[in-house]
Structures are given as C-alpha cells and as structure tokens.
Design a protein around this motif. Structure first.
Motif, PDB file in Angstrom:
ATOM      1  N   LEU A  93      66.030   2.356  40.183  1.00  0.00           N
ATOM      2  CA  LEU A  93      66.323   1.163  39.403  1.00  0.00           C
ATOM      3  C   LEU A  93      66.016  -0.095  40.216  1.00  0.00           C
ATOM      4  CD1 LEU A  93      67.455  -0.185  36.857  1.00  0.00           C
ATOM      5  CD2 LEU A  93      69.746   0.002  37.866  1.00  0.00           C
ATOM      6  N   HIS A  94      66.357  -0.100  41.494  1.00  0.00           N
ATOM      7  CA  HIS A  94      66.054  -1.248  42.344  1.00  0.00           C
ATOM      8  C   HIS A  94      64.539  -1.457  42.443  1.00  0.00           C
ATOM      9  CE1 HIS A  94      69.927  -2.577  44.215  1.00  0.00           C
ATOM     10  NE2 HIS A  94      70.322  -1.414  43.710  1.00  0.00           N
ATOM     11  N   ARG A  95      63.793  -0.385  42.569  1.00  0.00           N
ATOM     12  CA  ARG A  95      62.333  -0.498  42.648  1.00  0.00           C
ATOM     13  C   ARG A  95      61.780  -1.043  41.335  1.00  0.00           C
ATOM     14  NH1 ARG A  95      58.066   4.194  44.758  1.00  0.00           N
ATOM     15  NH2 ARG A  95      56.196   2.897  44.594  1.00  0.00           N
ATOM     16  N   LEU A 123      74.004  -4.306  39.229  1.00  0.00           N
ATOM     17  CA  LEU A 123      73.426  -5.469  38.553  1.00  0.00           C
ATOM     18  C   LEU A 123      73.832  -6.758  39.259  1.00  0.00           C
ATOM     19  CD1 LEU A 123      73.939  -4.512  34.792  1.00  0.00           C
ATOM     20  CD2 LEU A 123      71.890  -4.223  36.192  1.00  0.00           C
ATOM     21  N   LYS A 124      75.077  -6.803  39.697  1.00  0.00           N
ATOM     22  CA  LYS A 124      75.538  -7.980  40.439  1.00  0.00           C
ATOM     23  C   LYS A 124      74.798  -8.114  41.759  1.00  0.00           C
ATOM     24  CE  LYS A 124      79.734 -10.258  42.138  1.00  0.00           C
ATOM     25  NZ  LYS A 124      81.208 -10.177  42.270  1.00  0.00           N
ATOM     26  N   ALA A 125      74.594  -7.004  42.435  1.00  0.00           N
ATOM     27  CA  ALA A 125      73.894  -7.033  43.720  1.00  0.00           C
ATOM     28  C   ALA A 125      72.449  -7.506  43.547  1.00  0.00           C
ATOM     29  CB  ALA A 125      73.919  -5.644  44.364  1.00  0.00           C
ATOM     30  N   THR A 140      71.107  -9.757  31.592  1.00  0.00           N
ATOM     31  CA  THR A 140      71.063  -8.350  31.187  1.00  0.00           C
ATOM     32  C   THR A 140      71.766  -8.162  29.858  1.00  0.00           C
ATOM     33  OG1 THR A 140      70.963  -7.554  33.475  1.00  0.00           O
ATOM     34  CG2 THR A 140      71.728  -5.992  31.815  1.00  0.00           C
ATOM     35  N   PHE A 141      71.141  -7.374  28.981  1.00  0.00           N
ATOM     36  CA  PHE A 141      71.709  -7.022  27.685  1.00  0.00           C
ATOM     37  C   PHE A 141      71.870  -5.505  27.595  1.00  0.00           C
ATOM     38  CE2 PHE A 141      68.859 -10.697  27.183  1.00  0.00           C
ATOM     39  CZ  PHE A 141      69.748 -11.656  26.734  1.00  0.00           C
TER      40      PHE A 141
END
Length: 554
Positions: free
Chosen positions: A253-255, A323-325, A332-333
């Motif tokens: 997800l980060h990528r 998501l916060k990080a 975001t939805f």
C-alpha cells in the motif's frame, strides 16, 4: 502514389469509408498556456493502381517553431459489435451497426514508416503541449512523404497561444483503475516488478488525463463479478491470522501511494468493503493462516456477521494509522457497496453502522439511484446517476458528484459510436451545473461482463456484447507495458480544459458574462445537464469565444 490531407476538428471521428469532402477544414484554433491542445488530420491514398495488392509506405515530418512540443498519433480502429441500441433514437450517435470504429491513439515518431491502404480514409491526432510555449501565433505544417523521400502533400494549422495560464483543476475525478486487468493482460504475476511497472506507466496516463482520485484495491474489488465467481486477486494489504488475531503488512500500500502521488494523484478511494448490488457479503480476502495462504472471506461470508465485523474491528483502526502516517487523512474516501437499490437499504444500513464505528472523520461515498441512503444518513457523499442528479442536488449534498454509464441517453457519454461532442461537453456541463466530482467505473476494465473471462481490448470493446462499446475502458495496453490513450480519453480531457478555461473567464469577466456566452451559443437556451447541444461544434465555438474574452480581459 497520390496522397491528400486536410486539417479537421478534433471532434471528428474518421471512419475508413468516410469521404474527405464531408469534413470541414479547421485552419486555426487558440489555446491557453498549460494545456494539451489538439487537432486532427484526415488523409488518404487515392492512387489504387500503385498498390493494388499491398499497402503503401509513407512517413511524416513536422515543421514548426514549437516542433519539440508537438506529438503525433495515428488513430487506429477497433471492432464494436454492440455499438448502439436499435430500439432508441439517441442524439449524437454516429453509427449503430457493428463495425470498425476509430479510437486508439498510437504514438508515431517523425519519419516512422506508416502503412497506408488505398481508398481508405485515415486520421492523425496532433497534440500541442502549450506548457512551455510562448504566447503568439504558431504555424504547424505536417508533411506526408513517400518512403523514398518525395513530398506527397502537406497541410497547415495555426495555433494561437494566449498569454494566460490554464488554472489548476478543481474537479475531483475518478475512473476506476483495475489493477488486476493489467496483470491479466500482460500475463504477469500480481505485484511482480513487471506488474508494478505496468501500474506506474498506466498511472501516469491516468493522471495526465485529469483523473485525480484513484481507486485503491486494499482487497480484490468486489465489482462486476458474477455471484460465486472471482476476479484475479489483487490485495495491497497482506493479512496474517494467528491464534484468532490478525496482523497486517502495508508495504504494498505504501508503494502504491508513492506511485500515485508521484503521478499527480491527490485523493484516494478505498475499495468497497462489501459486495456490489446489495452489500450482502465480504470481498475476497486472502490471508496467511498457520503458514499457508487461504481465502478467509468471500461470497460465503455474511457481511453483517460477527466474524467479518471482528476482522474489520482490527483492520480499520490499523489502516487509519497508516493513512495518517502517509498524510492521507484529509484526502481519503471509503466505499460500502456499489449501486445499491432501495431493496438493499437495510443491508446497506447494517454495513454503514458497522464501519462508522471505526471510520470517524472519514467520508463514505457510493454510486446510487435512490436518495434515501443519503437522507437517512447511511452515506456521506451520494453519487447519483446523471439522470437522477436533480433529485439528489435538491438535498444540497456537499460535495456534488455524478456518474454515468451506458449509451441510452442524450447525456454526455464516451461510447465508441457517439459523436465526440457528447464526450467533450462534459467539462462545460460540470462548470454550468457546479459539479464537484465525477465517477466512472471503467478506466481499463479488460474483462467480460461480470468478469466471466478476460478479454483483449483490441478485439472486444463491449465486454462480450453486454456494455455499449467503449463503456468499459478508455485506454489500451500497449507494448513495453505502456498505456495508450483513446481518442475518447483525449476528448474528455479537452472538456476538462474547457471547464478550467470557463473558470478563468469567470474570474476575469464575471459569471454573468460567461453565462451569456453559453446561452447565446446554445440557441438562447440554458445548458441542460442531460441534453447535449444540437450544434456538434458547440464546445469548440464556445472555447474560442471564451479564449477571446480571456485575451481581451488580460
């Protein structure tokens, strides 16, 4: 060989059996700084005798002071079987019968050999990127040469670049990006390096077209899937289950987020947490259980049951930390279920109640037909089908989204058989009706209807005769993991640029002046959301008018 060419409007679709005389010349146009400005060239080899049994070979050269900002594409044809509805008289449909339709923008370099069959009319797409072009008139000459270098014909077009910069796009747009379809088409392992490269290339094309929201497959999207069936697993979150406790790995997800942000994406919509058309089941979720990969949720899972809610109670809080990080809290939805009907109201409510426990501060958005889901507080951002938009807008939702699909209305659209005016009008209508966001389900859906099989988009454009041809994708997978734009995608982007120019004109000249120009060009009538102007050149005429108003104002 005898070759003739004519510059024509970018709203024209050129079919092989068209006549050159049916197209008007398009000698000049104007643009603002910072846009991708287009025109087309129709061309034909009229000499049958020299290539009775084979194609002729030609190449192109460009002569212009802004040559380095010009790109060329041949417009290639694809088959369409379900091109239109025979039982309806839709406005703005070019043809109804199956056939070959012009759509694929295939990049071609200067002096690259092009094969040309006799007596068939072809078209060339010329794009001028004005981002770094100086204001003023710029003449562009395209020359057609025989393979031996002889000049066969040429044509000219003058682009006037106005000394005003196109403002940044405010409209939020998503065309659902189907990650699994890239892996399926290229026959590569999901999230292999080859797959990531294809995703990155496709993402750049996606963002360049004006899309700024990306559909993010936390788990395999429960979209357009036959009940009991499965799509190729694409899951950005790795899940492990041990002793009844879940753990999650968010590296993919980060990528994904980095690739998206690098391409210019601003907003993220998380994939649906419940199945389509009812919200009765969980999406397919794969986990490592006791060291082995297995499916832990899917069609057999009760969406409202304790087992799935137990999973969500552990997953969603952990996701929000990530998501916060990544600083995505404000962009975001989340989705519950796509296109629920009124009969699904209670099921949808139950799902909404579950996830709202864990998603405080985040907005839930879904495409739907009935406003009860919104008035009862089950969804924060309803996305109505465009024909139902007025009913929803009377409730003052914020933001105001719409979506469309199919080919059975007079509204804006993107089918292969539609006149391009129905695609380009979208941006103007977004401006007039103060739309904040737009959704479409098919950026690159390369499956049959309900994902019963994978399809080759160059051979099947109607999801196995189920969707009007062109409804299911706007791009084509190219060689070397590239992503080729369709003419429809480029015209849609032109519409978004019209919208931005209208916004600039309003800032300079006032809303009343802009509205007067709109009404005057539309036969004295206001522009309706679900009806396109009768004048197929309306968008281009309006854009030239708006550009002249901007130029006068500055």
């Amino acid at each position: 060989m005898n070759c003739t060419a004519k510059v024509i409007s970018p709203l024209e679709k050129v079919f092989y059996d068209d006549k050159m005389s049916s197209f008007k010349s398009y000698p000049k146009s104007s643009a603002l700084i910072g846009e991708k400005h287009n025109f087309c060239i129709a061309y034909i080899n009229t000499d049958y005798s020299e290539c009775r049994y084979t194609s002729a070979s030609i190449y192109l050269t460009v002569k212009s002071d802004i040559k380095k900002h010009i790109s060329l594409c041949t417009v290639e044809h694809v088959p369409a079987v379900y091109a239109a509805n025979f039982d309806k008289e839709e406005d703005g449909m070019l043809r109804k019968y199956p056939g070959l339709y012009p759509d694929v923008k295939h990049p071609v370099k200067e002096k690259q050999i092009i094969k040309l069959l006799p007596k068939l009319l072809n078209s060339l797409w010329v794009e001028v990127d004005t981002t770094y072009v100086s204001a003023g008139n710029h003449k562009i000459k395209i020359e057609f040469h025989a393979e031996n270098g002889d000049l066969l014909c040429d044509c000219e077009h003058t682009v006037k670049v106005i000394a005003a910069k196109l403002p940044e796009q405010k409209l939020m747009i998503t065309h659902w990006f189907h990650t699994d379809c890239l892996a399926d088409y290229y026959k590569t392992k999901v999230f292999s390096e080859k797959h990531w490269k294809a995703i990155k290339n496709a993402m750049i094309t996606y963002a360049n077209a004006g899309n700024n929201i990306i559909y993010t497959p936390l788990f395999t999207p429960p979209l357009d899937t036959n009940i009991g069936g499965e799509r190729t697993t694409v899951q950005l979150v790795d899940v492990a289950l041990e002793n009844g406790k879940y753990s999650f790995d968010f590296a993919k997800l980060h990528r994904w987020v980095k690739i998206c942000k690098d391409a210019g994406i601003k907003y993220f919509e998380m994939s649906h947490l419940f199945t389509q058309w009812g919200a009765f089941h969980a999406p397919k979720i794969i986990a490592t259980v006791d060291g082995k990969k297995k499916k832990i949720f899917g069609w057999e899972t009760d969406a409202h049951g304790a087992e799935y809610e137990g999973f969500l109670s552990q997953f969603l809080p952990t996701l929000l930390e990530q998501l916060k990080a990544m600083q995505l809290e404000d962009c975001t939805f989340f989705h519950i279920s796509d296109e629920p009907s009124l009969e699904h109201l209670e099921s949808y409510k139950a799902c909404s109640d579950i996830i709202r426990k864990y998603l405080k501060g985040y907005k839930i958005m879904d495409a739907m037909f009935n406003p009860d889901f919104y008035t009862k507080g089950y969804v924060d951002i309803p996305i109505p089908y465009i024909k139902h938009a007025d009913t929803f807008f009377s409730l003052n939702p914020d933001p105001k989204f719409v979506y469309y699909c199919g080919i059975d209305t007079e509204c804006m659209g993107r089918a292969l058989a539609m006149h391009s005016s129905r695609t380009r009008i979208s941006g103007i209508q977004f401006y007039v009706h103060k739309i904040d966001g737009f959704l479409h389900w098919g950026h690159n859906f390369y499956n049959s209807c309900k994902s019963l099989r994978h399809i080759d988009p160059y051979a099947v454009t109607d999801a196995d005769k189920q969707f009007g041809a062109g409804d299911n994708f706007m791009v084509y997978p190219g060689d070397n993991l590239e992503s080729f734009e369709s003419v429809r995608l480029a015209v849609f982007r032109d519409g978004l640029q019209d919208m931005r120019a209208l916004e600039l004109c309003e800032a300079l000249c006032g809303a009343e002046a802009v509205n007067e120009a709109l009404v005057e060009l539309n036969d004295g009538q206001p522009l309706e959301l679900c009806k396109t102007p009768t004048d197929k050149d309306f968008a281009i005429k309006l854009r030239e008018k708006i550009n002249s108003m901007i130029e006068a104002a500055i």
